[in-house]
Design a protein around this motif. Structure first.
Motif, PDB file in Angstrom:
ATOM      1  N   GLN A 948     -23.006  28.264 -24.688  1.00 18.68           N
ATOM      2  CA  GLN A 948     -22.707  27.650 -23.386  1.00 18.68           C
ATOM      3  C   GLN A 948     -23.974  27.071 -22.768  1.00 18.68           C
ATOM      4  OE1 GLN A 948     -19.797  27.346 -21.914  1.00 18.68           O
ATOM      5  NE2 GLN A 948     -20.309  26.785 -19.832  1.00 18.68           N
ATOM      6  N   VAL A 952     -24.526  23.071 -21.944  1.00 12.28           N
ATOM      7  CA  VAL A 952     -24.743  22.589 -20.574  1.00 12.28           C
ATOM      8  C   VAL A 952     -26.037  21.790 -20.464  1.00 12.28           C
ATOM      9  CG1 VAL A 952     -25.230  23.333 -18.216  1.00 12.28           C
ATOM     10  CG2 VAL A 952     -23.370  24.392 -19.501  1.00 12.28           C
ATOM     11  N   LYS A 956     -24.464  14.550 -22.531  1.00 12.81           N
ATOM     12  CA  LYS A 956     -23.277  13.995 -23.186  1.00 12.81           C
ATOM     13  C   LYS A 956     -23.571  13.569 -24.620  1.00 12.81           C
ATOM     14  CE  LYS A 956     -20.248  11.593 -20.989  1.00 12.81           C
ATOM     15  NZ  LYS A 956     -19.201  12.628 -20.848  1.00 12.81           N
ATOM     16  N   ARG A 992     -14.395  29.487 -20.961  1.00 10.19           N
ATOM     17  CA  ARG A 992     -15.368  28.693 -20.205  1.00 10.19           C
ATOM     18  C   ARG A 992     -16.062  27.681 -21.133  1.00 10.19           C
ATOM     19  NH1 ARG A 992     -18.565  32.677 -16.831  1.00 10.19           N
ATOM     20  NH2 ARG A 992     -16.571  32.834 -15.770  1.00 10.19           N
ATOM     21  N   TYR A 993     -16.339  28.127 -22.357  1.00 14.35           N
ATOM     22  CA  TYR A 993     -16.981  27.218 -23.311  1.00 14.35           C
ATOM     23  C   TYR A 993     -16.031  26.084 -23.702  1.00 14.35           C
ATOM     24  CZ  TYR A 993     -19.748  25.534 -27.211  1.00 14.35           C
ATOM     25  OH  TYR A 993     -20.491  24.735 -28.044  1.00 14.35           O
ATOM     26  N   THR A 996     -16.095  23.440 -21.258  1.00 16.68           N
ATOM     27  CA  THR A 996     -17.333  22.647 -21.243  1.00 16.68           C
ATOM     28  C   THR A 996     -17.351  21.575 -22.323  1.00 16.68           C
ATOM     29  OG1 THR A 996     -18.536  24.584 -20.428  1.00 16.68           O
ATOM     30  CG2 THR A 996     -19.863  22.823 -21.360  1.00 16.68           C
ATOM     31  N   SER A 999     -17.025  17.660 -21.849  1.00 15.82           N
ATOM     32  CA  SER A 999     -18.090  16.954 -21.120  1.00 15.82           C
ATOM     33  C   SER A 999     -19.327  16.696 -21.970  1.00 15.82           C
ATOM     34  CB  SER A 999     -18.485  17.749 -19.860  1.00 15.82           C
ATOM     35  OG  SER A 999     -19.017  19.004 -20.225  1.00 15.82           O
ATOM     36  N   VAL A1000     -19.391  17.311 -23.167  1.00 17.04           N
ATOM     37  CA  VAL A1000     -20.597  17.143 -24.000  1.00 17.04           C
ATOM     38  C   VAL A1000     -20.296  16.599 -25.393  1.00 17.04           C
ATOM     39  CG1 VAL A1000     -21.971  18.868 -22.784  1.00 17.04           C
ATOM     40  CG2 VAL A1000     -20.495  19.595 -24.666  1.00 17.04           C
ATOM     41  N   GLU A1031      -9.679  31.029 -15.874  1.00 17.28           N
ATOM     42  CA  GLU A1031     -10.465  30.190 -16.795  1.00 17.28           C
ATOM     43  C   GLU A1031      -9.558  29.355 -17.692  1.00 17.28           C
ATOM     44  OE1 GLU A1031     -13.588  29.636 -16.719  1.00 17.28           O
ATOM     45  OE2 GLU A1031     -14.100  31.162 -15.228  1.00 17.28           O
TER      46      GLU A1031
END
Length: 1036
Positions: A948, A952, A956, A992-993, A996, A999-1000, A1031
């Protein structure tokens, strides 16, 4: 050597190589040739009828001049060169190289004022800027800059001729590189030359660029930004005090930009007005005051953004100061203010009739800004605004608007406070204290506002500003404020925001007038603390004492108040642990009393930590006033073992008490620490408690205190936590009061194996050993070379030892290694090698792997605050050594060892900063994914947390994540399902991962997984834990 010069000249004319220029310059510098030789050799080219040859001749001469040492050019040479180059300005083919030559000549020491006049006249006569490219115009500006810098008086003597000629040169220039130089020249001319007749012309050549909208091109090699240009232009504007006549020309331009400009233009205009208005003077400001106010009012009352609003308020302040500063000395307190300040103030007061409307917020900002203009305007503003707001508050018809009214009043009081002199040593004169004429009325409405929750916060803010206004409130009035705030704290309602604000106000008062808080507030709070713990089911009473202790925690950092806190809480602790009247029910259930005692001790810990962070010097005295009482309480309690149940034998209380002892010990100097540790060692090793413990309870003489004896009672052994608490904060200069430190450490090491009964005891002695070893490793070489290897052989590597004992020993060994690693001792490396040897032992290989990862991790024992010896970048160096070894082992080892390497990797990346392994993420990613299959939930959670953090911070379109996207998605889904993953922490981290990843990672990479992910996430919406369901919703 004329022949060599001839040859070099002919070669350059043919090839135009740099080398020939350098060689000719070197010949002249070494005295082998003269400038005259060069001119003779160039003769045929300088006078050639062919344009190209003539241009090359002058170009070569200019290039050589630029490289010649100035001392080689005498007065006669400079005179001849000046005349020659000025003549070449008439020739359109040679004007460019001639300008380059003049740029060099005008800087020479032998260049005189007569030459300067000749050059500037020639430039004015023959140079047409509109036909030159940027670099050539830059050369012209450079020449003028040289002349202005070195021959200013000669140019002044030319009078109008020079100014008119310069204006013609500068007119129409747009290139930012040239403007940077032109602005610098303008600045000098405006300050030192008589430019009265040319004010309008100078206005045109400077203000035509305002506001600067230049944007540097991509990869601009010159590095000039619009901010550079704005800064230089503002330097020019700041110098326009040469004549107030500049104002009438500039103000209409500023008004136009404020009316029709973009947000950026408006900000630039407001900044520029701040600089210019004081220069233009009160006459110009007065003439344009109403127009300026109308423009500024629009930006304040209908702001497009907060920054523009703040700038408009600042400009308005400058305008008011410019208007009224000149007549300030003639004003008396009773004089009426006329003009813009009065009109603007009246407008704002009219708006304040409706305090609940949004426009009132903007109006009060204007009045607050007036407070920092001139004393007369500030007095007038207060005289109009304060009575109006007080009357509004007291009006029965405006009862619903009391809260917004008080908010407006609080803002005004704060502005009045900020307007006073900043010197804390100098009290203002009685008549100069803002609000002094209205403080009774204001104090009255603020205290009324305190009684209602809706208006309490603005009332407290207003009171705080009054309290902080130097010279405003008397000591008696401060007591009145404290009394009213106390009433809020006594209420049982859970208004946490109001309570926090009230405590902040009381803390502010206590910082300079603690007697009111100690005499009024603290007794109320201490009285509300019960002498006995509430029963288990008495939740309301428990919440009440938590709240009271929280209040005390925030209030009592000031030295006098903290002293009172220590005395009163110590007494409560004694009463709690040893009640005057026996209670059979309480004796049977010690948990409520232990919880209450823990809260009391934790309060002391928190206040001590805050005081140490604030640098308070009074902490050291509590080594005598608090620490002995604590030792006495717990040693006495341990001595009662078997007689009756005692609250103070609870290990949780020992842990928090240890924090107090460590915090106080941290602050002592080496000499005082030495005295203290001598008493500690005397008590714990020799049984002499008289030098250490002191308090109400008298420790029986027939009860021996021997915590380190193997057969000692458990409550006594538990007290080794307090022994370690004193040791871990010792400075390296402090000598331990024993003859043989090696023997001591070995005894402690063996005690963890033979005598320790629980994790609390073992952990405390591990910390003590680590602290001593870290400070005195150089004196303990025999311990490291003999005792540590022996401990390893007998307790860790010996497979006959019970597995649990080996695991405990590995933890001890980890602390030994950590103590050495942080100080950069070589023995740490050999210890780590030993841990790697255990990877083949299936019973303890994971424990050894975790130890390798945890060794460089942060802890609360070996810290700078505790005076540990710590080398910088120790974790990075460790990681650079160990990580490659772990990666290699994880790739090449057999299954058992391979899993151990994965465990070590997971533990290591959790312990060290991300920067230490970020460059190896491509190698780590496959290993981390395999780590997610290990049957250990803590390891899985650590791996996901690492992934994670990497995601973050990567930004991108992460190629590495895209490569492993399918594996990551499937693994995270598997770890999100309650049927496959019982750990809530892992499920939450995995979801949560997943949230994410979009977005990446690029959409086209993740799109094939979308249907599966959405379908599986729907199942997680039925998870029994709310945190997981939340979540899952976010991820979906």
């Amino acid at each position: 050597m004329p022949e060599r010069i001839d040859r070099l000249v002919k070669t350059w004319i043919a090839s135009e190589q740099e080398q020939e220029v350098a060689d000719v310059a070197a010949e002249i510098a070494q005295g082998n040739a003269t400038l005259l030789d060069l001119v003779k050799s160039l003769g045929e080219y300088l006078t050639a009828e062919e344009d190209e040859l003539r241009t090359k001749g002058v170009e070569f001469l200019s290039l050589v001049l630029a490289r010649c040492p100035p001392e080689k050019l005498n007065r006669q040479s400079v005179r001849v060169l000046t005349t020659f180059l000025c003549g070449k300005l008439e020739d359109t083919e040679t004007i460019i190289p001639a300008l380059k030559g003049l740029a060099t000549v005008t800087k020479l020491p032998a260049f005189t004022s007569t030459d300067a006049v000749e050059v500037v006249k020639a430039i004015f006569a023959h140079v047409k800027m509109n036909v030159l490219v940027q670099s050539q115009r830059f050369t012209v500006f450079t020449i003028v800059d040289n002349l202005v810098a070195r021959h200013r008086e000669a140019l002044k003597a030319l009078g109008d001729e020079f100014l008119r000629g310069y204006i013609n040169l500068a007119e129409g220039e747009k290139d930012p590189r040239n403007l940077m130089l032109a602005f610098a020249i303008d600045r000098v001319l405006l300050i030192e030359f008589d430019v009265q007749k040319y004010i309008e012309d100078f206005f045109n050549i400077t203000f035509c660029y305002f506001p600067i909208t230049f944007r540097p091109p991509p990869n601009d090699p010159y590095g000039i930004t619009s901010e550079d240009l704005k800064g230089n232009l503002r330097q020019v504007l700041a110098c326009l005090h040469a004549t107030p006549a500049f104002g009438p020309l500039a103000i209409p331009l500023f008004l136009e930009k404020l009316t029709a400009g973009s947000p950026v233009t408006k900000k630039d205009t407001l900044d520029t007005l701040d600089v210019c208005l004081p220069v233009y003077g009160s006459a110009v400001a007065r003439e344009n005051a109403r127009k300026l106010w109308n423009c500024l009012k629009l930006e304040i009352f209908q702001p497009t953004d907060s920054i523009t609003e703040e700038k408009a308020l600042k400009t308005m302040q400058v305008l008011i100061q410019t208007l009224y500063s000149a007549t300030e000395a003639q004003k008396s307190d009773s004089d009426e203010i006329e003009g813009l300040a009065k009109d603007a103030c009246d407008e704002c007061i009219h708006i304040l009739r409706e305090p609940e409307k949004s426009q009132a917020q903007h109006a009060i900002k204007v009045l607050c800004a007036f407070m920092s203009t001139t004393p007369s305007v500030a007095r007038f503003t207060l005289a109009r605004a304060v009575p109006h707001l007080v009357k509004l508050f007291l009006n029965p018809d405006e009862l619903p608007n009391r809260a917004p009214t008080l908010r407006l009043l609080a803002d005004l009081i704060e502005a009045a406070r900020k307007s006073t002199a900043d010197d804390p040593e100098v009290l203002p004169e009685e008549g100069d204290v803002p609000l002094s004429s209205y403080k009774d009325e204001v104090l009255g409405v603020l205290t009324v506002g305190l009684k209602t929750p809706a208006s309490a916060l603005p009332a407290i803010d207003g009171l705080k500003s009054m309290v902080l206004t130097r010279g405003l409130l008397t000591d008696e009035e401060l007591g009145f404020v404290v009394h009213n705030v106390n009433e809020i704290l006594q209420k049982d309602e859970d208004e946490s925001e109001i309570s926090d604000a009230s405590l902040d106000l009381l803390s502010t008062i206590s910082s300079f007038a603690p007697s009111h808080v100690s005499g009024n507030t603290l007794p109320l709070l201490f009285t509300s603390l019960p002498d006995r713990a509430p029963a288990r089911e008495a939740e309301t009473e428990r919440i009440r004492y938590w709240r009271t202790l929280a209040y005390l925690r925030k209030l009592c950092t000031q030295s006098d108040l903290f002293e009172t806190l220590v005395v009163r809480l110590s007494t409560k602790l004694d009463l709690l642990c040893f009640p005057v009247e026996a209670d059979d029910e309480a004796a049977l259930d010690l948990e409520p009393a232990a919880a209450y005692a823990h809260s009391i001790l934790k309060t002391l810990v928190d206040v001590l930590s805050a005081k140490i962070d604030l640098g308070h010097a009074d902490v050291v005295k509590y080594i005598d006033r608090l620490v002995p009482r604590l030792y006495n309480l717990f040693i006495y309690s341990a001595s009662l073992e078997g007689e009756r149940p005692v609250v103070a034998t609870d290990p949780r209380l020992l842990a928090v008490t240890a924090q107090i002892i460590t915090l106080v010990t941290q602050t002592l100097n080496a000499g005082r620490q030495e005295t203290f540790v001598k008493a500690v060692f005397g008590a714990f090793l020799d049984g002499d408690v008289a030098q250490l413990a002191e308090g109400i309870q008298k420790i029986p003489a027939d009860k021996k205190f021997t915590p380190f004896q193997t057969g000692a009672p458990t409550p006594q052994k538990n007290l080794v936590v307090l022994f370690a608490a004193a040791v871990i904060a010792l400075r390296k200069e402090v000598s331990l009061p024993i003859s043989d430190e090696t023997a001591l450490l070995n005894d402690l090491l063996q005690w963890t194996v033979v005598a320790a009964e629980n994790a609390h005891q073992r952990e405390a002695i591990m910390h003590a050993i680590a602290a001593i070893l870290n400070r005195h490793a150089e004196k303990l070489e025999s311990f490291l070379s003999s005792n540590v290897p022996s401990f390893w052989q007998s307790q860790i590597s010996d497979t006959a030892v019970p597995v649990e004992a080996r695991r405990n020993a590995i933890t001890t060994f980890t602390w030994l290694t950590k103590a050495l690693l942080v100080r950069g001792h070589a023995a740490a490396t050999s210890n780590v090698d030993r841990l790697f040897e255990l990877f083949d032992d299936e019973n303890v290989n994971w424990d050894a792997a975790r130890a390798i990862g945890r060794i460089p991790g942060p802890d609360r024992i070996l810290t700078k605050k505790n005076h540990a010896i710590i080398k910088i970048l120790y974790a990075q160096k460790y990681c650079n050594t160990v990580l490659p070894r772990i990666i290699e082992g994880a790739k090449t080892s057999q299954s058992t060892r391979q899993n151990a390497f994965l465990v070590a990797l997971a533990a290591l990346i959790k312990s060290v900063p991300k920067s230490t392994y970020a460059d190896q993420m491509s190698s780590l990613m496959p290993l981390l994914l395999r780590g997610l299959d290990l049957p250990d939930n803590e390891i899985r959670a650590s791996v996901i947390d690492t992934l994670q953090a990497a995601a973050v911070s990567s930004g991108k379109d992460n190629a590495l994540l895209a490569e492993h996207a399918a594996s990551l998605v499937s693994t995270m889904l598997k770890n999100s399902t309650v049927s496959q993953m019982p750990s809530v922490r892992v499920r939450v981290a995995a979801l949560r991962y997943l949230a994410t990843l979009p977005s990446v990672v690029r959409y086209d990479v993740l799109h094939p997984q979308k249907a599966t992910v959405v379908r599986e996430l729907a199942k997680m919406l039925d998870d029994p834990k709310r945190a997981v369901r939340k979540e899952a919703v976010e991820a979906r």
